[in-house]
Scaffold this active site. Structure first.
Site, mmCIF file in Angstrom:
data_model
loop_
_atom_site.group_PDB
_atom_site.id
_atom_site.type_symbol
_atom_site.label_atom_id
_atom_site.label_comp_id
_atom_site.label_asym_id
_atom_site.label_seq_id
_atom_site.Cartn_x
_atom_site.Cartn_y
_atom_site.Cartn_z
ATOM 1 N N LEU A 1 0.814 -1.224 0.000
ATOM 2 C CA LEU A 1 0.000 0.000 0.000
ATOM 3 C C LEU A 1 0.845 1.270 0.000
ATOM 4 O O LEU A 1 0.428 2.290 -0.543
ATOM 5 C CB LEU A 1 -0.965 -0.009 1.185
ATOM 6 C CG LEU A 1 -2.075 -1.056 1.060
ATOM 7 C CD1 LEU A 1 -2.927 -1.106 2.324
ATOM 8 C CD2 LEU A 1 -2.946 -0.749 -0.149
ATOM 9 N N GLY A 2 2.031 1.204 0.604
ATOM 10 C CA GLY A 2 2.939 2.350 0.543
ATOM 11 C C GLY A 2 3.334 2.623 -0.897
ATOM 12 O O GLY A 2 3.350 3.767 -1.359
ATOM 13 N N LYS A 3 3.599 1.548 -1.611
ATOM 14 C CA LYS A 3 3.940 1.658 -3.032
ATOM 15 C C LYS A 3 2.767 2.260 -3.809
ATOM 16 O O LYS A 3 2.949 3.158 -4.651
ATOM 17 C CB LYS A 3 4.278 0.259 -3.578
ATOM 18 C CG LYS A 3 4.725 0.214 -5.003
ATOM 19 C CD LYS A 3 5.084 -1.215 -5.392
ATOM 20 C CE LYS A 3 5.386 -1.315 -6.876
ATOM 21 N NZ LYS A 3 5.683 -2.713 -7.284
ATOM 22 N N TYR B 1 12.068 3.687 -1.755
ATOM 23 C CA TYR B 1 11.894 4.721 -2.781
ATOM 24 C C TYR B 1 12.687 4.396 -4.049
ATOM 25 O O TYR B 1 12.264 4.713 -5.159
ATOM 26 C CB TYR B 1 12.286 6.098 -2.229
ATOM 27 C CG TYR B 1 11.297 6.626 -1.221
ATOM 28 C CD1 TYR B 1 9.970 6.860 -1.572
ATOM 29 C CD2 TYR B 1 11.674 6.888 0.099
ATOM 30 C CE1 TYR B 1 9.052 7.340 -0.644
ATOM 31 C CE2 TYR B 1 10.760 7.373 1.025
ATOM 32 C CZ TYR B 1 9.446 7.592 0.647
ATOM 33 O OH TYR B 1 8.541 8.062 1.561
#
Lengths: 176, 176
Positions: free
Chosen positions: A124-126, A156
């Site tokens: 979900l961060g991606k 990142y």
């Protein structure tokens, strides 16, 4: 287990993209995901967030508390404010956040990227970052930057961010 | 030879600080320096710059040209626009520039710092940066950042900017 499926799948998000999470200003809810338990993940560009809910999210990852007055001002003057929501039935929960400053033309800098620990390690961060980058690119911003803590540099990097390209160094000012 | 004297000397800049370089919006002209030939160096916060004059300045240091439409937009949406002027009699010349994006609360990022080659190596870049930092600090911005090309890292370092403090890395996004 890949818990969240088909993020940014256009065919699945058609109806949900017309949904509104917030009354008032028009807002965009896209990138809907259908999870196995019937819940959905939505992204929003609203600035009308409950700041206490945002503070709770930031508390959950151990960030230092900041005056809500300044947080409100920072949100007002960010170019982009992205929130990520877990929605199941009538319940909704703020589970992610990112924002960007920008000159609206050339440069944007992404700040305050956070995903609630309950929802980490599920991609979900991606998704949050891809959504944010997509919005910045849609606004014709060519230079997207951020300052990454050591433990998230690889994260990142996998998203296409490079450390010190051509020797360019991120620098922070400290008083003499 | 130290050509420019007593930059930011309050006693000398009192009268000049009330001067206006531009008609229209009120603007601030401070940090006046009295040079040996009677010329002065002034700083301004106006956004009403002649974009062709700015382009000429950027050409002089070899920067790639950018569409003036986007430059105008970037200036409008910068938190701070600082210009540095050489003034002698009725003549004025744009000799330096810097701007910053910001959320108006926590973070500012400085971009496009330039001093005309004719005026380099006289401490004016340092003065321009100090003026810019001073304005950001006055606005209660605590986190001042920038991205420095390799050849100017030492310059910024001497001004109090640190590379990668606590391992924080400046990162730039590039498409996959």
């Amino acid at each position: 287990m890949v818990f969240w499926k088909s993020l940014f799948n256009g065919s699945e998000s058609t109806s949900a993209s017309k949904e509104t999470l917030f009354s008032g200003d028009p807002l965009e809810v896209t990138g809907t995901t259908y999870a196995e338990n019937g819940a959905r993940i939505c992204f929003s560009l609203t600035r009308e967030l409950d700041l206490y809910e945002l503070e709770e999210l930031c508390d959950a990852v151990g960030w230092s508390r900041r005056p809500l007055r300044k947080v409100r001002k920072a949100m007002e003057h960010s170019f982009l404010v992205v929130s990520m929501w877990y929605i199941k039935g009538a319940k909704r929960r703020l589970i992610g956040f990112a924002r960007a400053t920008s000159d609206h033309a050339f440069n944007a800098t992404i700040w305050d990227v956070v995903v609630h620990p309950d929802f980490q390690s599920q991609g979900l961060g991606k998704s949050l970052m891809k959504y944010t980058i997509d919005k910045l690119r849609s606004a014709d911003i060519s230079n997207i930057t951020l300052f990454a803590d050591p433990q998230v540099v690889d994260f990142y990097n996998r998203l296409g961010f490079l450390v010190d390209p051509e020797g360019i160094k991120g620098m922070f000012w400290y008083p003499d």
